[in-house]
Scaffold this motif. Structure first.
Motif, mmCIF file in Angstrom:
data_model
loop_
_atom_site.group_PDB
_atom_site.id
_atom_site.type_symbol
_atom_site.label_atom_id
_atom_site.label_comp_id
_atom_site.label_asym_id
_atom_site.label_seq_id
_atom_site.Cartn_x
_atom_site.Cartn_y
_atom_site.Cartn_z
ATOM 1 N N UNK A 8 9.741 56.230 15.027
ATOM 2 C CA UNK A 8 9.551 55.140 13.880
ATOM 3 C C UNK A 8 8.026 55.278 13.508
ATOM 4 N N UNK A 9 7.726 54.433 12.348
ATOM 5 C CA UNK A 9 6.602 54.335 11.937
ATOM 6 C C UNK A 9 5.615 53.636 12.889
ATOM 7 N N UNK A 10 6.243 52.666 13.640
ATOM 8 C CA UNK A 10 5.417 51.896 14.872
ATOM 9 C C UNK A 10 5.332 52.633 15.939
ATOM 10 N N UNK A 11 5.821 53.817 15.932
ATOM 11 C CA UNK A 11 5.527 54.824 16.972
ATOM 12 C C UNK A 11 6.820 54.667 18.111
ATOM 13 N N UNK A 12 7.573 53.903 17.910
ATOM 14 C CA UNK A 12 8.736 53.653 18.852
ATOM 15 C C UNK A 12 9.788 54.861 18.838
ATOM 16 N N UNK A 13 9.981 55.489 19.814
ATOM 17 C CA UNK A 13 10.968 56.697 19.659
ATOM 18 C C UNK A 13 12.384 56.387 20.094
ATOM 19 N N UNK A 14 13.148 57.213 19.644
ATOM 20 C CA UNK A 14 14.469 56.842 19.865
ATOM 21 C C UNK A 14 15.453 58.511 19.760
ATOM 22 N N UNK A 15 16.680 58.513 20.272
ATOM 23 C CA UNK A 15 17.328 59.677 20.035
ATOM 24 C C UNK A 15 19.066 59.431 20.158
ATOM 25 N N UNK A 16 19.778 60.273 19.302
ATOM 26 C CA UNK A 16 21.196 60.132 19.602
ATOM 27 C C UNK A 16 21.635 61.378 19.110
ATOM 28 N N UNK A 17 23.033 61.560 19.773
ATOM 29 C CA UNK A 17 23.815 62.929 19.644
ATOM 30 C C UNK A 17 24.838 62.633 18.401
ATOM 31 N N UNK A 18 24.932 63.467 17.593
ATOM 32 C CA UNK A 18 25.928 63.447 16.170
ATOM 33 C C UNK A 18 26.886 64.509 16.272
ATOM 34 N N UNK A 19 27.988 64.300 15.864
ATOM 35 C CA UNK A 19 28.832 65.339 15.388
ATOM 36 C C UNK A 19 28.802 65.161 13.840
ATOM 37 N N UNK A 20 28.334 66.363 13.038
ATOM 38 C CA UNK A 20 28.471 66.106 11.737
ATOM 39 C C UNK A 20 29.515 67.211 11.057
ATOM 40 N N UNK A 21 30.183 66.717 10.119
ATOM 41 C CA UNK A 21 31.267 67.717 9.307
ATOM 42 C C UNK A 21 30.733 67.688 7.973
ATOM 43 N N UNK A 22 30.350 68.670 7.507
ATOM 44 C CA UNK A 22 29.767 69.155 6.106
ATOM 45 C C UNK A 22 30.461 69.833 5.393
ATOM 46 N N UNK A 23 30.998 69.396 4.318
ATOM 47 C CA UNK A 23 32.236 69.931 3.320
ATOM 48 C C UNK A 23 31.079 70.672 2.245
ATOM 49 N N UNK A 24 31.212 71.972 1.909
ATOM 50 C CA UNK A 24 30.480 72.728 1.219
ATOM 51 C C UNK A 24 31.499 73.217 -0.049
ATOM 52 N N UNK A 25 31.184 73.378 -1.235
ATOM 53 C CA UNK A 25 31.924 73.714 -2.359
ATOM 54 C C UNK A 25 30.778 74.500 -3.326
ATOM 55 N N UNK A 26 31.250 75.823 -3.546
ATOM 56 C CA UNK A 26 30.363 76.390 -4.536
ATOM 57 C C UNK A 26 29.019 76.701 -3.929
ATOM 58 N N UNK A 27 28.822 76.636 -2.641
ATOM 59 C CA UNK A 27 27.450 76.901 -1.776
ATOM 60 C C UNK A 27 26.740 75.725 -1.954
ATOM 61 N N UNK A 28 27.349 74.568 -2.446
ATOM 62 C CA UNK A 28 26.371 73.423 -2.161
ATOM 63 C C UNK A 28 27.137 72.154 -1.376
ATOM 64 N N UNK A 29 26.483 71.275 -0.826
ATOM 65 C CA UNK A 29 26.862 70.218 0.121
ATOM 66 C C UNK A 29 27.459 68.951 -0.885
ATOM 67 N N UNK A 30 28.618 68.717 -0.668
ATOM 68 C CA UNK A 30 29.189 67.734 -1.596
ATOM 69 C C UNK A 30 29.847 66.438 -0.756
ATOM 70 N N UNK A 31 29.550 66.816 0.767
ATOM 71 C CA UNK A 31 30.555 65.786 1.574
ATOM 72 C C UNK A 31 29.886 65.793 2.950
ATOM 73 N N UNK A 32 29.697 64.428 3.625
ATOM 74 C CA UNK A 32 29.352 64.484 4.941
ATOM 75 C C UNK A 32 30.078 63.419 5.632
ATOM 76 N N UNK A 33 30.612 63.986 6.716
ATOM 77 C CA UNK A 33 31.146 62.784 7.611
ATOM 78 C C UNK A 33 30.370 62.909 8.989
ATOM 79 N N UNK A 34 29.685 62.023 9.428
ATOM 80 C CA UNK A 34 28.701 61.927 10.541
ATOM 81 C C UNK A 34 29.203 61.064 11.570
ATOM 82 N N UNK A 35 29.438 61.537 12.839
ATOM 83 C CA UNK A 35 29.980 60.654 13.954
ATOM 84 C C UNK A 35 28.599 60.329 15.058
ATOM 85 N N UNK A 36 28.628 59.281 15.266
ATOM 86 C CA UNK A 36 27.697 58.870 16.359
ATOM 87 C C UNK A 36 28.224 58.911 17.733
ATOM 88 N N UNK A 37 27.569 59.670 18.627
ATOM 89 C CA UNK A 37 27.860 59.749 20.003
ATOM 90 C C UNK A 37 27.130 59.388 21.114
#
Length: 198
Positions: A153-182
């Motif tokens: 963060x801007x106040x120099x506090x650090x953090x981390x998380x694991x994510x499962x991201x599902x990206x949908x691609x149409x005509x070579x472009x990103x049009x949807x994201x479902x992200x799950x926090x683990x």
């Protein structure tokens, strides 16, 4: 190595794995004294699952889609507005772990992403696994990514998380994201740090 933090990823791999159909044959009986007769027709459609599954027939997708998604992570880490614009479709929907759905035209979405990114001094997306998949049932292209996100963060506090991201691609472009926090265990987080710091 503990498997607990990777179990959700394994489940997703199983969910999105390609299905193979086994072939079945109709038996035909014959007798030397009587004419051959074909057996009664049977339903040759294999039962793949015991319950209805909306997305069930998968195959490997294009690795160009994976490259598109990985460029998005890089653009986020580098605060690159131009690169984000080039990767997104005209309109985008993002389902985020805070339970909010964000839907907007590309320009508005980039503006919101940049605003969110400005809360961080730095970010680092460590990609654990990424693979493209194509759903035959709906003719849709997706990229499944397991990512270990670290930030300061801007106040120099650090953090981390694991994510499962599902990206949908149409005509070579990103049009949807479902992200799950683990939420891996402390041992899992330690292992992730070991893997990503090599």
């Amino acid at each position: 190595m503990t498997m607990r933090p990777l179990l959700p990823f394994v489940y997703m791999m199983l969910l999105f794995s390609c299905n193979e159909k086994s072939s079945s044959t109709n038996a035909i009986s014959s007798n030397a004294d009587t004419p051959s007769q074909a057996s009664t027709d049977v339903n040759t459609e294999d039962k793949v699952f015991d319950v209805p599954v909306l997305y069930k027939n998968w195959e490997m997708g294009s690795h160009e889609n994976t490259r598109t998604v990985l460029k998005m992570y890089k653009a986020w880490d580098e605060k690159s507005i131009k690169d984000m614009e080039a990767l997104l479709a005209d309109s985008i929907i993002m389902e985020l772990p805070d339970g909010k759905r964000r839907a907007a035209a590309r320009d508005k979405m980039v503006e919101e992403l940049v605003k969110a990114r400005n809360h961080y001094l730095s970010t680092s997306n460590e990609i654990i696994a990424a693979y493209p998949i194509h759903n035959i049932d709906h003719n849709e292209d997706w990229v499944n990514v397991l990512v270990y996100n670290k930030w300061t963060y801007n106040d120099r506090v650090r953090d981390s998380l694991l994510y499962q991201d599902l990206w949908k691609i149409k005509d070579g472009k990103i049009n949807y994201l479902l992200t799950l926090q683990l939420s891996p265990s402390r041992v899992g987080i330690k292992k992730l740090d070991e893997i990503t710091n090599k």
